[in-house]
Design an enzyme around this catalytic site. Structure first.
Site, PDB file in Angstrom:
ATOM      1  N   GLY A 152       0.804  -1.212   0.000  1.00 46.85           N
ATOM      2  CA  GLY A 152       0.000   0.000   0.000  1.00 46.85           C
ATOM      3  C   GLY A 152       0.834   1.258   0.000  1.00 46.85           C
ATOM      4  O   GLY A 152       2.056   1.232   0.153  1.00 46.85           O
ATOM      5  N   ALA A 183      -3.629  -0.180   6.695  1.00 51.46           N
ATOM      6  CA  ALA A 183      -4.966  -0.700   6.999  1.00 51.46           C
ATOM      7  C   ALA A 183      -6.001   0.143   6.284  1.00 51.46           C
ATOM      8  O   ALA A 183      -5.774   1.326   6.012  1.00 51.46           O
ATOM      9  CB  ALA A 183      -5.230  -0.695   8.498  1.00 51.46           C
ATOM     10  N   GLY A 224      -7.009  -5.262   3.027  1.00 50.29           N
ATOM     11  CA  GLY A 224      -7.285  -6.028   1.826  1.00 50.29           C
ATOM     12  C   GLY A 224      -7.750  -5.211   0.651  1.00 50.29           C
ATOM     13  O   GLY A 224      -8.129  -5.769  -0.378  1.00 50.29           O
ATOM     14  N   GLU A 267      -0.502 -10.796   3.672  1.00 53.61           N
ATOM     15  CA  GLU A 267      -0.266  -9.831   4.740  1.00 53.61           C
ATOM     16  C   GLU A 267      -0.544 -10.451   6.108  1.00 53.61           C
ATOM     17  O   GLU A 267       0.192 -10.211   7.076  1.00 53.61           O
ATOM     18  CB  GLU A 267      -1.144  -8.602   4.533  1.00 53.61           C
ATOM     19  CG  GLU A 267      -0.714  -7.743   3.351  1.00 53.61           C
ATOM     20  CD  GLU A 267      -1.705  -6.660   2.997  1.00 53.61           C
ATOM     21  OE1 GLU A 267      -1.300  -5.704   2.314  1.00 53.61           O
ATOM     22  OE2 GLU A 267      -2.890  -6.770   3.388  1.00 53.61           O
TER      23      GLU A 267
END
Length: 232
Positions: A35, A92, A104, A112
């Site tokens: 991310g 997150a 996700g 993860e």
């Protein structure tokens, strides 16, 4: 290599990501999540490797993180070679006051979760917008293609509203790094994440869900470059 996932810099994400990199010690084996916020962590670790001679190895959770780590110069290993990690750092989609988290959005939550559970310390990096009193965003669920229909119906049976995640630039569904589908399921306010996690895990065809219950601390970055640390 151009980082297409970080075209617009976020001072909040940058502050959290860089601070988390400072938690890594010489000799550590580090789990590297996926991310935009963790991308700052990976790049900062690369800087420390080059400029501070930091001796670490990283285990990545996705091809995206692997490319960023290679470009940054972070030495990589695997869980097969290094099954126990000192620390794992990841982002997150949302986390609550009890440090339950949903992850996700990038479709990498199975890897993860494996990486985070392999670590002695699991740190989530975030911007202030991800903090919530009660979890309410959709839960990403990795699903075996063969079991898609059963999983979708079973999620409806436990009160969910499931949607098969469609790919953005190709026809058909998103395919994970593991070769599976992703179902995004809305449940409204999730007042008991543990109970919901158990129900989802019992559905045949579910590979893994995005409810994380093993977060040790959260680093929240602020626009002025400061950070807030939340621990239970």
């Amino acid at each position: 290599m151009t980082d297409r996932n970080q075209a617009k810099e976020s001072p909040e994400k940058k502050a959290a990501g860089i601070y988390a990199a400072s938690l890594v010690k010489d000799g550590d084996a580090v789990g590297l999540g996926t991310g935009s916020t963790v991308a700052y962590t990976i790049k900062e670790l690369g800087r420390r490797v080059r400029e501070e001679n930091l001796n670490i190895v990283g285990v990545v959770t996705s091809y995206q993180s692997e490319m960023i780590a290679i470009d940054a110069g972070v030495p990589l290993t695997s869980l097969a070679e290094t099954p126990r990690l000192n620390i794992a750092i990841d982002g997150a989609d949302q986390f609550d006051e009890n440090l339950f988290a949903i992850k996700g959005g990038g479709a990498a939550h199975t890897r993860e979760k494996i990486v985070s559970m392999s670590a002695d310390r699991f740190v989530v990096v975030s911007d202030p917008a991800k903090k919530a009193k009660t979890l309410s965003v959709f839960v990403p669920i990795e699903v075996m293609p063969f079991g898609r229909a059963l999983v979708m119906q079973s999620l409806k049976d436990i009160g969910g509203d499931p949607t098969l995640r469609a790919a953005a630039k190709k026809d058909g569904p998103v395919i994970t790094d593991n070769g599976n589908f992703v179902v995004d399921c809305t449940f409204g306010e999730i007042k008991d994440p543990k109970e919901l996690a158990a129900k989802i895990s019992q559905i045949p065809g579910v590979v893994e869900h995005g409810i994380f219950m093993n977060v040790d601390e959260v680093v929240i970055g602020n626009a002025d470059g400061t950070v807030e640390i939340i621990k239970l």
